[in-house]
Motif scaffolding. Sequence first.
Motif, PDB file in Angstrom:
ATOM      1  N   MET A   1       0.845  -1.191   0.000  1.00  8.96           N
ATOM      2  CA  MET A   1       0.000   0.000   0.000  1.00  8.96           C
ATOM      3  C   MET A   1       0.883   1.244   0.000  1.00  8.96           C
ATOM      4  SD  MET A   1      -1.442  -0.457   3.906  1.00  8.96           S
ATOM      5  CE  MET A   1      -0.327  -1.024   5.196  1.00  8.96           C
ATOM      6  N   ASP A   2       0.619   2.142  -0.947  1.00 10.33           N
ATOM      7  CA  ASP A   2       1.462   3.301  -1.121  1.00 10.33           C
ATOM      8  C   ASP A   2       1.301   4.321  -0.003  1.00 10.33           C
ATOM      9  OD1 ASP A   2       0.928   3.267  -4.708  1.00 10.33           O
ATOM     10  OD2 ASP A   2       2.414   2.227  -3.477  1.00 10.33           O
ATOM     11  N   ASP A   3       0.174   4.293   0.708  1.00  7.80           N
ATOM     12  CA  ASP A   3      -0.057   5.256   1.777  1.00  7.80           C
ATOM     13  C   ASP A   3       0.237   4.650   3.145  1.00  7.80           C
ATOM     14  OD1 ASP A   3      -2.161   3.495   1.848  1.00  7.80           O
ATOM     15  OD2 ASP A   3      -3.698   5.026   2.196  1.00  7.80           O
ATOM     16  N   ALA A   4       1.137   3.674   3.188  1.00  9.63           N
ATOM     17  CA  ALA A   4       1.441   2.966   4.435  1.00  9.63           C
ATOM     18  C   ALA A   4       1.990   3.912   5.490  1.00  9.63           C
ATOM     19  CB  ALA A   4       2.458   1.854   4.164  1.00  9.63           C
ATOM     20  N   LEU A   5       1.664   3.606   6.747  1.00 12.33           N
ATOM     21  CA  LEU A   5       2.167   4.362   7.884  1.00 12.33           C
ATOM     22  C   LEU A   5       3.119   3.507   8.711  1.00 12.33           C
ATOM     23  CD1 LEU A   5      -1.050   6.170   9.203  1.00 12.33           C
ATOM     24  CD2 LEU A   5       0.730   7.079   7.695  1.00 12.33           C
ATOM     25  N   PHE A   6       4.100   4.180   9.283  1.00  9.47           N
ATOM     26  CA  PHE A   6       5.108   3.552  10.138  1.00  9.47           C
ATOM     27  C   PHE A   6       5.110   4.327  11.440  1.00  9.47           C
ATOM     28  CE2 PHE A   6       6.127   3.140   5.710  1.00  9.47           C
ATOM     29  CZ  PHE A   6       6.382   1.790   5.562  1.00  9.47           C
ATOM     30  N   VAL A   7       4.839   3.626  12.541  1.00 12.66           N
ATOM     31  CA  VAL A   7       4.518   4.301  13.800  1.00 12.66           C
ATOM     32  C   VAL A   7       5.450   3.851  14.911  1.00 12.66           C
ATOM     33  CG1 VAL A   7       2.674   4.804  15.452  1.00 12.66           C
ATOM     34  CG2 VAL A   7       2.096   4.291  13.054  1.00 12.66           C
ATOM     35  N   GLY A   8       5.916   4.821  15.685  1.00 10.40           N
ATOM     36  CA  GLY A   8       6.618   4.538  16.927  1.00 10.40           C
ATOM     37  C   GLY A   8       5.741   4.956  18.089  1.00 10.40           C
ATOM     38  N   ALA A   9       5.536   4.082  19.059  1.00  4.53           N
ATOM     39  CA  ALA A   9       4.646   4.368  20.186  1.00  4.53           C
ATOM     40  C   ALA A   9       5.376   4.145  21.501  1.00  4.53           C
ATOM     41  CB  ALA A   9       3.393   3.497  20.117  1.00  4.53           C
ATOM     42  N   HIS A  10       5.586   5.235  22.220  1.00  2.00           N
ATOM     43  CA  HIS A  10       6.271   5.192  23.511  1.00  2.00           C
ATOM     44  C   HIS A  10       5.248   5.260  24.632  1.00  2.00           C
ATOM     45  CE1 HIS A  10       8.727   6.344  26.934  1.00  2.00           C
ATOM     46  NE2 HIS A  10       8.151   7.529  26.986  1.00  2.00           N
ATOM     47  N   TRP A  11       5.289   4.262  25.532  1.00  2.00           N
ATOM     48  CA  TRP A  11       4.408   4.285  26.685  1.00  2.00           C
ATOM     49  C   TRP A  11       4.990   5.183  27.763  1.00  2.00           C
ATOM     50  CZ3 TRP A  11       5.195   2.845  31.788  1.00  2.00           C
ATOM     51  CH2 TRP A  11       4.049   2.925  32.587  1.00  2.00           C
ATOM     52  N   SER A  12       4.150   6.063  28.316  1.00  2.00           N
ATOM     53  CA  SER A  12       4.585   7.009  29.345  1.00  2.00           C
ATOM     54  C   SER A  12       3.432   7.259  30.303  1.00  2.00           C
ATOM     55  CB  SER A  12       4.993   8.335  28.689  1.00  2.00           C
ATOM     56  OG  SER A  12       3.836   9.087  28.327  1.00  2.00           O
ATOM     57  N   PRO A  13       3.683   7.929  31.428  1.00  2.00           N
ATOM     58  CA  PRO A  13       2.583   8.282  32.333  1.00  2.00           C
ATOM     59  C   PRO A  13       1.504   9.123  31.656  1.00  2.00           C
ATOM     60  CG  PRO A  13       4.676   8.508  33.460  1.00  2.00           C
ATOM     61  CD  PRO A  13       5.008   8.252  32.023  1.00  2.00           C
ATOM     62  N   ALA A  14       1.856   9.813  30.573  1.00  2.00           N
ATOM     63  CA  ALA A  14       0.886  10.628  29.834  1.00  2.00           C
ATOM     64  C   ALA A  14       0.016   9.793  28.914  1.00  2.00           C
ATOM     65  CB  ALA A  14       1.613  11.697  29.015  1.00  2.00           C
ATOM     66  N   GLY A  15       0.385   8.543  28.719  1.00  2.00           N
ATOM     67  CA  GLY A  15      -0.304   7.685  27.762  1.00  2.00           C
ATOM     68  C   GLY A  15       0.662   7.234  26.679  1.00  2.00           C
ATOM     69  N   TRP A  16       0.105   6.762  25.582  1.00  2.00           N
ATOM     70  CA  TRP A  16       0.921   6.324  24.449  1.00  2.00           C
ATOM     71  C   TRP A  16       1.228   7.517  23.547  1.00  2.00           C
ATOM     72  CZ3 TRP A  16       3.112   1.641  23.908  1.00  2.00           C
ATOM     73  CH2 TRP A  16       2.619   0.601  24.722  1.00  2.00           C
ATOM     74  N   VAL A  17       2.496   7.894  23.512  1.00  2.00           N
ATOM     75  CA  VAL A  17       2.922   8.993  22.646  1.00  2.00           C
ATOM     76  C   VAL A  17       3.347   8.384  21.314  1.00  2.00           C
ATOM     77  CG1 VAL A  17       4.465  10.965  22.397  1.00  2.00           C
ATOM     78  CG2 VAL A  17       3.719  10.240  24.685  1.00  2.00           C
ATOM     79  N   LEU A  50       5.936   0.017  16.162  1.00  2.00           N
ATOM     80  CA  LEU A  50       6.887  -0.419  17.175  1.00  2.00           C
ATOM     81  C   LEU A  50       6.531   0.198  18.516  1.00  2.00           C
ATOM     82  CD1 LEU A  50      10.334  -0.249  15.309  1.00  2.00           C
ATOM     83  CD2 LEU A  50       8.838  -2.231  15.675  1.00  2.00           C
ATOM     84  N   VAL A  51       6.402  -0.650  19.525  1.00  2.00           N
ATOM     85  CA  VAL A  51       6.087  -0.218  20.884  1.00  2.00           C
ATOM     86  C   VAL A  51       7.279  -0.491  21.790  1.00  2.00           C
ATOM     87  CG1 VAL A  51       3.621  -0.635  20.574  1.00  2.00           C
ATOM     88  CG2 VAL A  51       5.064  -2.456  21.491  1.00  2.00           C
ATOM     89  N   ASP A  52       7.365   0.258  22.888  1.00  2.00           N
ATOM     90  CA  ASP A  52       8.508   0.056  23.781  1.00  2.00           C
ATOM     91  C   ASP A  52       8.096  -0.610  25.090  1.00  2.00           C
ATOM     92  OD1 ASP A  52       7.193   2.231  24.846  1.00  2.00           O
ATOM     93  OD2 ASP A  52       8.985   3.469  25.107  1.00  2.00           O
ATOM     94  N   VAL A  53       7.181  -1.573  24.973  1.00  2.00           N
ATOM     95  CA  VAL A  53       6.907  -2.498  26.076  1.00  2.00           C
ATOM     96  C   VAL A  53       7.118  -3.905  25.541  1.00  2.00           C
ATOM     97  CG1 VAL A  53       5.264  -0.923  27.171  1.00  2.00           C
ATOM     98  CG2 VAL A  53       4.433  -2.711  25.616  1.00  2.00           C
ATOM     99  N   PRO A  54       7.373  -4.872  26.418  1.00  2.00           N
ATOM    100  CA  PRO A  54       7.684  -6.215  25.948  1.00  2.00           C
ATOM    101  C   PRO A  54       6.572  -6.850  25.118  1.00  2.00           C
ATOM    102  CG  PRO A  54       8.374  -5.960  28.210  1.00  2.00           C
ATOM    103  CD  PRO A  54       7.596  -4.736  27.873  1.00  2.00           C
ATOM    104  N   VAL A  55       6.981  -7.443  24.029  1.00  2.00           N
ATOM    105  CA  VAL A  55       6.116  -8.259  23.166  1.00  2.00           C
ATOM    106  C   VAL A  55       6.689  -9.668  23.193  1.00  2.00           C
ATOM    107  CG1 VAL A  55       5.349  -8.701  20.810  1.00  2.00           C
ATOM    108  CG2 VAL A  55       5.396  -6.361  21.680  1.00  2.00           C
ATOM    109  N   GLY A  56       5.897 -10.615  23.621  1.00  2.00           N
ATOM    110  CA  GLY A  56       6.407 -11.959  23.844  1.00  2.00           C
ATOM    111  C   GLY A  56       6.837 -12.092  25.287  1.00  2.00           C
ATOM    112  N   LEU A  57       6.069 -12.841  26.082  1.00  2.00           N
ATOM    113  CA  LEU A  57       6.282 -12.896  27.527  1.00  2.00           C
ATOM    114  C   LEU A  57       6.568 -14.318  27.994  1.00  2.00           C
ATOM    115  CD1 LEU A  57       3.310 -10.597  28.583  1.00  2.00           C
ATOM    116  CD2 LEU A  57       5.723  -9.961  28.428  1.00  2.00           C
ATOM    117  N   VAL A  58       7.377 -14.410  29.013  1.00  2.00           N
ATOM    118  CA  VAL A  58       7.681 -15.692  29.639  1.00  2.00           C
ATOM    119  C   VAL A  58       6.508 -16.088  30.533  1.00  2.00           C
ATOM    120  CG1 VAL A  58       9.222 -16.854  31.266  1.00  2.00           C
ATOM    121  CG2 VAL A  58      10.163 -15.279  29.534  1.00  2.00           C
TER     122      VAL A  58
END
Length: 246
Positions: A1-17, A50-58
């Motif tokens: 898709m030519d209009d694809a989006l690429f997102v970085g999401a940082h979890w913080s006390p303010a929410g997902w930035v 891409l998120v900065d919390v663990p994906v794939g848990l023990v």
Amino acid sequence: MDDALFVGAHWSPAGWVAAVFSAEGFEGASVHDEIGQLWGAVEERARRLLVDVPVGLVEEGDPERAADRLARAVLGDRAGAVTTPPVREATRKRRYPAAERVMRRKADADLSKAAFAASAAIAAVDDLLREVPETREVVGESHPELCFRAFAGEPLAEDRRTAGGYAERMRTLAEFDRDAPPTVQSAAEDAAGTDARVEDVLDALALGYTARPGPGDLRTLPADPDTDATGLPMRLHYRADAPLSK
């Protein structure tokens, strides 16, 4: 898709930035209370989130994932930014004593306060990946310190919350992308009026720059990851010309 989006999401006390890029450049930043809200805003066009919390848990046993060990090994003075995730059951506990008991029973390990603080966000991402199958092809894990480490070519020296840390990260982004300074300004303006701090915006942008096509190749630690009990790969993404770890 030519209009694809690429997102970085940082979890913080303010929410997902969230920092959103297209293949052509920066699209905008936003702050969301829940990961599901963010997914709903981008799902039609998102190619990578891409998120900065663990994906794939023990589930039980040694809670230290190979991805976490490898990341610490390449981060130098910033290694302490990578915490050992809670086991899956512990992420569902809303009180620290209960989560700590689960961690000791299932993993014979301590639970850090920092890891517990992220538990609700970790569980929310885990639930999204398990309940919405299409997210598995899009959502992955990264860590801002690893992103900055890959962009800079060496570990950063300063804490993200200090003036020196801000300057170091701004310099790193500007060397990676000459348009980074106005991009940071635009993202900060988009997040104005929320509780997001400037270091949260920089972290989201580092994740977004990693997610979008750009200099270097998208790589992971480890290159050949294990999967968890639900089939999720346990890996951290970064962008670099050469692997950070063999």
